[in-house]
Scaffold this active site. Structure first.
Site, PDB file in Angstrom:
ATOM      1  N   LEU B  43      -0.219   5.609   6.567  1.00 32.76           N
ATOM      2  CA  LEU B  43      -1.579   6.132   6.535  1.00 32.76           C
ATOM      3  C   LEU B  43      -2.399   5.553   7.672  1.00 32.76           C
ATOM      4  O   LEU B  43      -3.107   6.273   8.368  1.00 32.76           O
ATOM      5  CB  LEU B  43      -2.231   5.802   5.193  1.00 32.76           C
ATOM      6  N   ALA B  44      -2.294   4.252   7.877  1.00 35.49           N
ATOM      7  CA  ALA B  44      -3.105   3.624   8.920  1.00 35.49           C
ATOM      8  C   ALA B  44      -2.621   4.067  10.300  1.00 35.49           C
ATOM      9  O   ALA B  44      -3.406   4.538  11.129  1.00 35.49           O
ATOM     10  CB  ALA B  44      -3.058   2.105   8.774  1.00 35.49           C
ATOM     11  N   GLY B  45      -1.322   3.902  10.553  1.00 37.99           N
ATOM     12  CA  GLY B  45      -0.789   4.206  11.878  1.00 37.99           C
ATOM     13  C   GLY B  45      -0.794   5.695  12.179  1.00 37.99           C
ATOM     14  O   GLY B  45      -1.156   6.116  13.284  1.00 37.99           O
ATOM     15  N   HIS B 266       1.868  -6.390  -9.318  1.00 38.78           N
ATOM     16  CA  HIS B 266       1.344  -5.216 -10.027  1.00 38.78           C
ATOM     17  C   HIS B 266       1.788  -5.240 -11.486  1.00 38.78           C
ATOM     18  O   HIS B 266       2.960  -5.429 -11.775  1.00 38.78           O
ATOM     19  CB  HIS B 266       1.845  -3.950  -9.340  1.00 38.78           C
ATOM     20  N   SER B 284       2.609   4.099 -11.879  1.00 38.83           N
ATOM     21  CA  SER B 284       1.235   4.058 -11.387  1.00 38.83           C
ATOM     22  C   SER B 284       0.246   3.469 -12.392  1.00 38.83           C
ATOM     23  O   SER B 284       0.307   3.715 -13.584  1.00 38.83           O
ATOM     24  CB  SER B 284       0.772   5.456 -11.033  1.00 38.83           C
ATOM     25  N   ARG B 331      -5.728  -5.860 -11.664  1.00 39.41           N
ATOM     26  CA  ARG B 331      -4.291  -6.104 -11.658  1.00 39.41           C
ATOM     27  C   ARG B 331      -3.901  -7.566 -11.847  1.00 39.41           C
ATOM     28  O   ARG B 331      -2.965  -7.869 -12.578  1.00 39.41           O
ATOM     29  CB  ARG B 331      -3.703  -5.623 -10.345  1.00 39.41           C
ATOM     30  N   HIS B 402       3.988  -6.332  -5.218  1.00 36.31           N
ATOM     31  CA  HIS B 402       3.597  -4.971  -4.879  1.00 36.31           C
ATOM     32  C   HIS B 402       2.845  -4.845  -3.557  1.00 36.31           C
ATOM     33  O   HIS B 402       3.082  -3.935  -2.785  1.00 36.31           O
ATOM     34  CB  HIS B 402       2.715  -4.447  -6.015  1.00 36.31           C
ATOM     35  N   ARG B 436      -6.587  -6.866  -4.624  1.00 41.71           N
ATOM     36  CA  ARG B 436      -6.977  -5.504  -4.268  1.00 41.71           C
ATOM     37  C   ARG B 436      -7.113  -4.659  -5.520  1.00 41.71           C
ATOM     38  O   ARG B 436      -6.285  -4.729  -6.416  1.00 41.71           O
ATOM     39  CB  ARG B 436      -5.921  -4.881  -3.365  1.00 41.71           C
TER      40      ARG B 436
HETATM   41  C1  LIG Z   1       4.983   2.210  -5.055  1.00 46.15           C
HETATM   42  C2  LIG Z   1       3.615   2.042  -4.465  1.00 46.15           C
HETATM   43  C3  LIG Z   1       2.533   2.717  -5.018  1.00 46.15           C
HETATM   44  C4  LIG Z   1       1.250   2.567  -4.491  1.00 46.15           C
HETATM   45  N1  LIG Z   1       0.217   3.265  -5.053  1.00 46.15           N
HETATM   46  C5  LIG Z   1      -1.016   3.168  -4.499  1.00 46.15           C
HETATM   47  C6  LIG Z   1      -2.108   3.948  -5.000  1.00 46.15           C
HETATM   48  O1  LIG Z   1      -1.965   4.723  -5.941  1.00 46.15           O
HETATM   49  N2  LIG Z   1      -3.317   3.814  -4.403  1.00 46.15           N
HETATM   50  C7  LIG Z   1      -3.506   2.983  -3.341  1.00 46.15           C
HETATM   51  O2  LIG Z   1      -4.609   2.937  -2.826  1.00 46.15           O
HETATM   52  N3  LIG Z   1      -2.495   2.255  -2.840  1.00 46.15           N
HETATM   53  C8  LIG Z   1      -1.255   2.325  -3.386  1.00 46.15           C
HETATM   54  N4  LIG Z   1      -0.227   1.577  -2.858  1.00 46.15           N
HETATM   55  C9  LIG Z   1      -0.455   0.769  -1.661  1.00 46.15           C
HETATM   56  C10 LIG Z   1      -0.464   1.629  -0.416  1.00 46.15           C
HETATM   57  O3  LIG Z   1       0.452   2.682  -0.562  1.00 46.15           O
HETATM   58  C11 LIG Z   1      -0.084   0.861   0.825  1.00 46.15           C
HETATM   59  O4  LIG Z   1      -0.766  -0.341   0.891  1.00 46.15           O
HETATM   60  C12 LIG Z   1      -0.446   1.653   2.061  1.00 46.15           C
HETATM   61  O5  LIG Z   1       0.075   2.949   1.975  1.00 46.15           O
HETATM   62  C13 LIG Z   1       0.046   0.983   3.311  1.00 46.15           C
HETATM   63  O6  LIG Z   1      -0.139   1.835   4.402  1.00 46.15           O
HETATM   64  P1  LIG Z   1       0.120   1.316   5.871  1.00 46.15           P
HETATM   65  O7  LIG Z   1      -0.157   2.449   6.760  1.00 46.15           O
HETATM   66  O8  LIG Z   1      -0.615   0.056   6.099  1.00 46.15           O
HETATM   67  O9  LIG Z   1       1.689   0.923   5.883  1.00 46.15           O
HETATM   68  P2  LIG Z   1       3.016   1.776   5.609  1.00 46.15           P
HETATM   69  O10 LIG Z   1       2.759   3.094   5.025  1.00 46.15           O
HETATM   70  O11 LIG Z   1       3.958   0.868   4.914  1.00 46.15           O
HETATM   71  O12 LIG Z   1       3.564   2.079   7.046  1.00 46.15           O
HETATM   72  C14 LIG Z   1       4.199   1.116   7.824  1.00 46.15           C
HETATM   73  C15 LIG Z   1       4.698   1.780   9.077  1.00 46.15           C
HETATM   74  O13 LIG Z   1       5.086   0.783  10.000  1.00 46.15           O
HETATM   75  C16 LIG Z   1       6.385   1.034  10.478  1.00 46.15           C
HETATM   76  N5  LIG Z   1       6.969  -0.272  10.764  1.00 46.15           N
HETATM   77  C17 LIG Z   1       6.973  -1.389   9.993  1.00 46.15           C
HETATM   78  N6  LIG Z   1       7.566  -2.397  10.642  1.00 46.15           N
HETATM   79  C18 LIG Z   1       7.934  -1.916  11.844  1.00 46.15           C
HETATM   80  C19 LIG Z   1       8.579  -2.480  12.982  1.00 46.15           C
HETATM   81  N7  LIG Z   1       8.941  -3.762  13.011  1.00 46.15           N
HETATM   82  N8  LIG Z   1       8.811  -1.680  14.035  1.00 46.15           N
HETATM   83  C20 LIG Z   1       8.439  -0.372  14.029  1.00 46.15           C
HETATM   84  N9  LIG Z   1       7.801   0.200  13.009  1.00 46.15           N
HETATM   85  C21 LIG Z   1       7.557  -0.565  11.934  1.00 46.15           C
HETATM   86  C22 LIG Z   1       7.066   1.822   9.411  1.00 46.15           C
HETATM   87  O14 LIG Z   1       8.095   2.583   9.972  1.00 46.15           O
HETATM   88  C23 LIG Z   1       5.918   2.666   8.886  1.00 46.15           C
HETATM   89  O15 LIG Z   1       5.789   3.808   9.701  1.00 46.15           O
HETATM   90  C24 LIG Z   1       1.054   1.714  -3.393  1.00 46.15           C
HETATM   91  C25 LIG Z   1       2.129   1.039  -2.830  1.00 46.15           C
HETATM   92  C26 LIG Z   1       3.401   1.177  -3.356  1.00 46.15           C
HETATM   93  C27 LIG Z   1       4.520   0.403  -2.760  1.00 46.15           C
END
Ligand SMILES: Cc1cc2nc3c(=O)[nH]c(=O)nc-3n(C[C@H](O)[C@H](O)[C@H](O)COP(=O)(O)OP(=O)(O)OC[C@H]3O[C@@H](n4cnc5c(N)ncnc54)[C@H](O)[C@@H]3O)c2cc1C
Ligand code: SF4
Ligand code: FES
Lengths: 251, 638
Positions: B43-45, B266, B284, B331, B402, B436
């Site tokens: 989501l962030a990237g 969690h 969830s 949580r 989590h 969180r």
């Molecule tokens: C099962 C589960 C359910 C969840 N449910 C919720 C919810 O209902 N509501 C909520 O708000 N949050 C929820 N969360 C938390 C939330 O989903 C995450 O915190 C959030 O999506 C993280 O997003 P991000 O973009 O930071 O990282 P990520 O989506 O983890 O993306 C990481 C990216 O970095 C890349 N990457 C990582 N390391 C490297 C590397 N060394 N080299 C190259 N690429 C790399 C990966 O390929 C990926 O593209 C949940 C989490 C989980 C695990």
């Protein structure tokens, strides 16, 4: 339980590859299929052999990474289940299991069970979006969307992009995958303005990426772990026909 | 050293607007001269790469999976918060801000949280415009549900697959930019080093996971959005490939690691069964809207069929202990309460590490079809894994690692202490403090990507000449040599233990000693065990295969090697923080009824750790925290 596996081993894209046989012993029925393969790999490593390479990540049926043909069926025989969600309680002691990669011209094998699915990204890049800008959009409730329409769009949007539909299709057609995105966006008011352009671009991309034609076998729906319905293919076909007819505002 | 987060001062309600106005802009026609590296497509990237590309910057985006759509954000189930106040139930930007600061147990920077709450509403609009099929009511309006730690209904959702739908929205925006050639996507690449030239981030070194080739990539700024690190516990709800590698490599190059001891356990996950499990599955938190948590009052009832236990013999402990939030307690509190019940011998299931999540009351009230409509896919998933029907009998749940609140330290601009290195999403430490709240990680990821980084990166870029340092700089060559040397070293050990055996060992130390409850003794034990396991890794691991090929064992080995260094900083941080707050619970610091006891006098700061070499004590830097809008108070959910 103890099982016998016949696994496709292929060193690299140029290698011919062949099935190899391995025992999988002391498997618990609570283990997932991939955890069973983890066990087999641990054994191989201990024996100094190359472990079986396979794609996986979330292991909860949502990322679309896992991709194995098990006993001739993409993701195995259990309905609406990805490989990672398949559990060993579905198998019996003494079973022989054949494990192979997705097979399709557009999905070249990279190593063992790992294939290259970048063709699916290419289809999405050709038009699988609404061209909105970041910022400057209307309030989320400005355009109402009835629940049935929202539900229809969601049914289509559940596709995880795994490619099982293509692996299951005798023609390696990417129709189910593509139609799910076309239908989702065409149904929603936010995607409708670009519907014609989108359906043309995405169907063209299917051909460009080397996927086959849809001849209504419907193996795709049966193999799909998310239950994506072939009704979306019908929707795609309707959208395609619509795109051929100019409207009064198009000259 | 005292760190400065450079947050705007004065009236909080106008802070982000004022800060935005004060930021330098990059002239539209100059933007294409700048190259930005985005590591991560979650989501962030994904949101960040798409938005920066659309603005006209040249973006190179990297992920380790075979497609950007598979980032672990895809697995988020429950929902995303926003302060829309559509239900007219008293919500506002201020309340979301307040809830998040309080929910984080007063360990986050106020201004960052305000910004998050303010842009939350834009996120929903953005996603709707992309075609994200959020749940709607029959009149066509967006629907909401409640999540833990809030008394209003502000969570937007798309069945049980909210993360998937939001990520596919971001992925579609990203795909559009890839088509327009403003973003170049590098799939199946793993970042293995940050290249720093004269103290400034100038690029990365990556391994092509298909060919094993080590590649250099330069940029004017590097953004990490690489997700969380809770796989340090081995078993967690994260995907198998999630790691600390990217942020740890940056830390080794001088970026400070902030609050690594703040990890979220969690409360609602499927309990562990057997010792062959590779991951834990989340159910969830939204289930707590309709599910009631209980355990038998008497230990001898624990093996009975749950339906046979009389209502008066059930202990609905969350409702009993926290009457005003009940089953929706935050949580950290819900997890500790579950552990308490099990420690008390009243856990259920085969391992006795489980509590019931019971839907009967809601099924009686709204009917099973309605419950199915709301959570059908979660019940299906539960049945696949446990072979039990959650409609027929209560689910069994137990806490599992989590989420990581801690991460790389960043200032208000999301820039780390290394100029030119920005960090977004779960990988940074910024907004969640010590705990969180549910549905706020998706909000943060998209806020950072769509609405923060496009603004905050501009002043930095405007201050430099684009393209000054490229791949021919000696630092890039040195980095490649280092990465190759490290890989060769791992491959040459040829010892007796597999990577996963060692990872399990590390995980069990972290779970037992640095998990839900931590003590001086447990942390000291961890600090002794971690270096031992690390030594064993470097002397006795067996990594099969070679460097120049697709080699998953090698990938896992590299990630474990980084966890083995990172874990030590995590335990060090937990040992130093002599207080309990949020997800960090020190058994020495609790009230008589077992609630966390904060020490604001001595610990009201962010701890940012500077790496000083493997096995050497890291150096602590502090960023003092000021609470000018939400008064420091004991967090109560009673
Ligand atoms: C099962 C589960 C359910 C969840 N449910 C919720 C919810 O209902 N509501 C909520 O708000 N949050 C929820 N969360 C938390 C939330 O989903 C995450 O915190 C959030 O999506 C993280 O997003 P991000 O973009 O930071 O990282 P990520 O989506 O983890 O993306 C990481 C990216 O970095 C890349 N990457 C990582 N390391 C490297 C590397 N060394 N080299 C190259 N690429 C790399 C990966 O390929 C990926 O593209 C949940 C989490 C989980 C695990
Ligand atoms: S339609 Fe089904 S089988 Fe095809 S890619 Fe999508 S989820 Fe996989
Ligand atoms: S590993 Fe993610 S869907 Fe199977």
């Amino acid at each position: 339980m103890n099982l016998t596996l016949h696994v496709w081993r292929q060193k690299g894209p140029q290698d011919k590859g062949k099935l190899e046989t391995y025992p999988a012993n002391n498997i618990s029925s609570d283990q997932s299929f991939l955890e069973m393969l983890d066990d087999v790999n641990e054994e191989l490593i201990k024996k100094g052999q190359d472990p079986i390479a396979f794609d996986h990540d979330c292991r909860e049926g949502i990322c679309g990474m896992c991709s194995q043909v098990i006993n001739g069926r993409p993701h195995g025989h259990e309905e609406r289940t990805t490989v990672c969600q398949l559990h060993m309680r579905q198998f019996d002691d003494g079973d022989e299991i054949f494990i192979e990669p997705w097979r399709a011209k557009a999905f070249p094998v990279q190593k063992d069970l790992i294939v290259d699915r970048s063709a699916l990204d290419a289809i999405m890049q050709s038009g699988g979006y609404s061209s909105c800008h970041t910022g400057g959009v209307a309030d989320g409730n400005a355009i109402l969307i009835g629940k049935p329409v929202a539900d229809y769009a969601m049914d289509a949007a559940e596709c995880i992009g795994c490619g099982a539909c293509i692996a299951a299709c005798p023609n390696s057609s990417a129709m189910l995958f593509t139609s799910a995105k076309v239908a989702q966006l065409a149904a929603l008011p936010q995607g409708e303005p670009e519907a014609k352009k989108r359906v043309k671009a995405m169907t063209q991309a299917i051909l460009d990426e080397g996927f086959g034609n849809c001849t209504n076998h419907y193996e795709c729906e049966a193999a799909c772990p998310k239950g994506i319905s072939v009704k979306f293919i019908a929707k795609l076909n309707r959208e395609y026909l619509k795109s051929l007819v100019p409207t009064s505002t198009e000259s | 050293m005292i760190l400065d987060g450079k947050a705007p001062t004065g009236d909080i309600q106008t802070s982000w607007d004022r800060a935005r106005f004060d930021m330098k802009l990059v002239n539209p026609s100059n933007k294409r001269k700048y190259k930005v590296i985005m590591v991560g497509s979650g989501l962030a990237g994904g949101a960040g790469a798409a938005s920066l590309g659309e603005l006209g910057y040249h973006v190179d985006c990297f992920c380790y999976q075979d497609s950007p759509r598979r980032a672990h954000s895809i697995a988020a189930q429950g929902g995303i918060n926003a302060a829309k106040s559509y239900p007219n139930d008293g919500d506002s930007i201020y309340r979301l801000f307040y809830d998040t600061v309080k929910g984080g147990d007063f360990r986050a920077r106020e201004a960052d949280v305000w910004r998050l709450a303010q842009v939350s509403n834009n996120i929903i609009d953005q996603c709707v415009a992309q075609g994200v099929p959020f749940a709607r009511d029959y009149a066509g309006y967006l629907d909401n549900r409640s999540f833990g730690g809030a008394q209003v209904s502000r969570t937007f959702y798309a069945r049980g697959q909210t993360g998937q739908q939001l990520l596919l929205g971001a992925y579609s925006a990203l795909s559009r930019q890839i088509k327009n050639k403003t973003v170049t996507m590098y799939n199946r690449r793993e970042m293995l080093d940050l290249v720093v030239v004269d103290g400034v981030a100038k690029g990365i070194t990556v391994r092509n996971l298909m060919t094993g080739e080590i590649e250099s990539h330069w940029a004017d700024a590097v953004v990490l959005a690489t997700g969380g690190f809770v796989n340090v516990f081995y078993l967690s709800t994260n995907a198998m490939g999630c790691s600390a590698t990217a942020i740890w490599k940056a830390s080794r190059k001088g970026a400070y690691m902030a609050n690594p001891c703040y990890t979220q356990i969690h409360p609602t996950c499927i309990p562990q069964h057997g010792d062959k499990q590779s991951k834990l599955t989340l159910m969830s938190e939204s289930l707590r809207n309709d599910g009631r948590v209980w355990v038998p009052k008497k230990a001898e009832d624990c093996d009975k069929y749950p339906g046979d236990i009389a209502p008066e013999d059930r202990d609905y402990y969350l409702e009993r202990k926290y009457p005003s939030f009940g089953n929706l307690a935050p949580r950290d509190i819900a997890s500790r309460a579950a552990k308490e019940q099990c420690d008390d011998g009243r856990g259920v299931g085969e391992t006795k590490r489980g509590v019931f999540l019971d839907f009967q009351t809601s099924i009686d009230r709204v009917g099973q079809p309605m419950i199915k409509e709301r959570y059908g896919n979660l019940f299906e998933m539960y049945e696949k894994i446990t072979d039990e029907d959650g409609y027929e009998r209560p689910m069994r749940i137990y806490p599992a690692p989590h989420y990581s609140m801690g991460g790389l330290w960043v200032d208000y601009q999301c820039m780390s202490n290394i100029p030119g290195l920005f960090v977004l999403g779960e990988a940074n430490f910024s907004v969640h403090g010590a705990n969180r709240l549910g549905a706020s990680a998706l909000m943060q990821g998209l806020a950072d990507g769509y609405f923060v980084i496009p603004y905050t990166i501009a002043p930095y870029l405007a201050s430099l000449t684009p393209g000054e340092v490229k791949e021919d700089h000696p630092e890039f060559k040195k980095s490649v040599e280092d990465v190759k040397g490290n890989i060769d070293k791992m491959l040459s050990i040829k010892g007796k233990k597999t990577v996963s055996e060692l990872h399990r060992e590390l995980g069990s130390v972290m779970w037992e000693d640095v998990g839900m409850a931590r003590s001086d003794a447990s942390l000291k034990n961890a600090l002794q065990r971690i270096p031992e396991i690390r030594d064993e890794f470097w002397n006795n691991v067996n990594v099969t295969g070679g460097p120049g090929e697709l080699n998953q064992q090698l990938e896992n080995a590299g990630r474990l090697a980084d966890f083995l260094e990172f874990a030590e900083v995590m335990a060090t941080d937990a040992l130093h923080r002599e207080e309990s707050c949020g997800g960090h619970f020190r058994t020495e610091h609790q009230t008589d009824d077992g609630e966390a006891m904060r020490d604001d006098e001595n610990f009201c700061y962010t701890a940012a750790w500077e790496f000083k070499g493997a096995g050497k004590a890291p150096e602590l830097h502090k960023e003092p925290l000021k609470f000018e809008n939400v008064k420091l108070a004991v967090r109560s959910y009673k």
